[in-house]
Design an enzyme around this catalytic site. Sequence first.
Site, PDB file in Angstrom:
ATOM      1  N   HIS A 238       0.863  -1.181   0.000  1.00 52.74           N
ATOM      2  CA  HIS A 238       0.000   0.000   0.000  1.00 52.74           C
ATOM      3  C   HIS A 238       0.900   1.231   0.000  1.00 52.74           C
ATOM      4  CE1 HIS A 238      -3.000   2.945   1.139  1.00 52.74           C
ATOM      5  NE2 HIS A 238      -3.944   2.022   1.063  1.00 52.74           N
ATOM      6  N   ARG A 258      -6.739  10.438  -0.199  1.00 51.95           N
ATOM      7  CA  ARG A 258      -6.538  10.904  -1.576  1.00 51.95           C
ATOM      8  C   ARG A 258      -7.871  11.021  -2.320  1.00 51.95           C
ATOM      9  NH1 ARG A 258      -3.177   6.396  -3.480  1.00 51.95           N
ATOM     10  NH2 ARG A 258      -3.405   5.504  -1.392  1.00 51.95           N
TER      11      ARG A 258
END
Length: 606
Positions: A238, A258
Amino acid sequence: MATDIQTESYDVLVIGAGGAGLRAAIEAANTGVTVGLICKSLLGKAHTVMAEGGVAASMGNVDDRDNWKVHFADTMRGGQYVNNWRMAELHAKEAPDRVRELEKWGAVFDRTKDGKILQRNFGGHRYPRLAHVGDRTGLEIIRTLQDKSVHANQISVHMECTIVELLKDQGRICGALGYYRERGRFVVFKAKAVVIATGGLGKAFAVTSNSWEYTGDGYSLAYHAGADLIDMEFVQFHPTGMVWPPSVRGILVTEGVRGEGGILVNNQGRRFMFDDIPENYRGQTAKDVEEGWRYTQGDKNALRPPELLTRDHVARCINREVKAGRGSPHGGVYLDISWIKERMPNAAKHIMKKLPSMYHQFKELGGIDITTERMEVGPTTHYTMGGIRVDGDTQMTAVPGLFAAGEAAAGLHGANRLGGNSLSDLLVFGKRAGEHAAAYASSHEQGAVAESVVTASTAHALSFMDAPAGEENPYKVQQDLQSTMQDLVGIVRREDEMLTALERLTVLSARARKVHAPGNREYNPGWHTCMDLTHLLTVSEALTRCAIKRKESRGAQFRDDYPEKVTEFSKINMVIRKGADGAMQLEEVPIPAMPEPLKQVIEEMK
């Protein structure tokens, strides 16, 4: 059976009480069979609670252009087309129903203005698709499934229990041997069918978002019982784990940051993701900062910002910036959500509402206020796309009566998982595994448990306390294993380094046979670690052998010595099985041809 060994009998035994295990147990119990549910920790503490961003399902509540075909195509593209296409099809079609089912059972999702389940943007998904509860979605799913399971009278829960071996009779599953972690007392579970839902293998690496339970148990148990493992080379890093302070290094920072407008910048303040957009995503990626911002705010005519490209790509871009000397002081880059104050009033209140867990996590653990300061983030071992090979429809393995679901099972995600697909994966295939395990149990008699196997397995487990003092420390062996995998089989791989890793794994296996946990069975975590090492070494070897054999870069596997995709590898899966001599065998198996209707779906979605 030895008189001091407890015996339990169920129709279906589910190993693992995360989202996949709970959903499997609920579905099996619904058919009327008896179910035993094994928790390595406590019920409700499963690693699923760490899934923050949301559950991917093409409900079209925010963008009505979304449907199962788009979700299917996104999943296949993200997986670089080595996915099990049947699983990808079932997943895309059934995920919306599984989410609505959760809602019916009491899950409280965030809402649109007209009362529908709200869906957010996430990396690799063309449209906003992730149903969520702030950034605590996994916790809400576990809470809901736990409540549902508690009311199912057919489910018996065994907490703080670890399985050490699967038991077979004439080639098919007949139960499992485990022990209670608190007191060290052994227990035999007789079962007509077993579902493995034990999650991943992140603790084979030094930096991981995974909790302590993720020592690869399910993969190893299935492998030693005769099941196939598939595509173990595909381990997802990740892109955004915490890198500071050291005590929380690797803890996940949700992709939802994000999705809500957070940006990645290097130490020069440059938004570096715009510098490297893969060709196959160029037509779906924002041309500039302005368009990227509009996308995060729901503009249907805007394309997604490059921060929302697939996780494998974002992780490699961050790794590149750090290696080039453009990283943050503590070996990461900056993730900045505070910048949205330039674009909206009351930005701080908006961030705290949308990302409450992230705000609390950084404030309490790192002393950072994400509404005004940048976060330091970097790649962390997060998820295993590979795993136990299963039938796409039933989730049964090559061992009759043995099923797998969730992260323990492989196929859906191919070479790289899209964010949010893990939660819908465990709901869709947890249900299917439970349903088909119950059907299998209902049509088969209980097999005989061999007392000799139980005696040998318990004797082996207890031998770790009999070794002479001064032998190998299990924690040191585990630490050396984690360093080996992190340094030599990590984000960027080379054949010479991975061959060195195999040599070290051989040495570590020899050391693991000499580990010693002084004391007795009660409250002895060193003893638990001794047994974890068998699983960690098995999965590490499988992972490394597959990674060496796949001489290309695809999805989560990046080979510095083979940086391009190779057509021949797009047509095969790597299959690992235990040979008759006990050695690990690797076979390249052709991927079955995709039916024409599904091929047409992918063409239409381009």
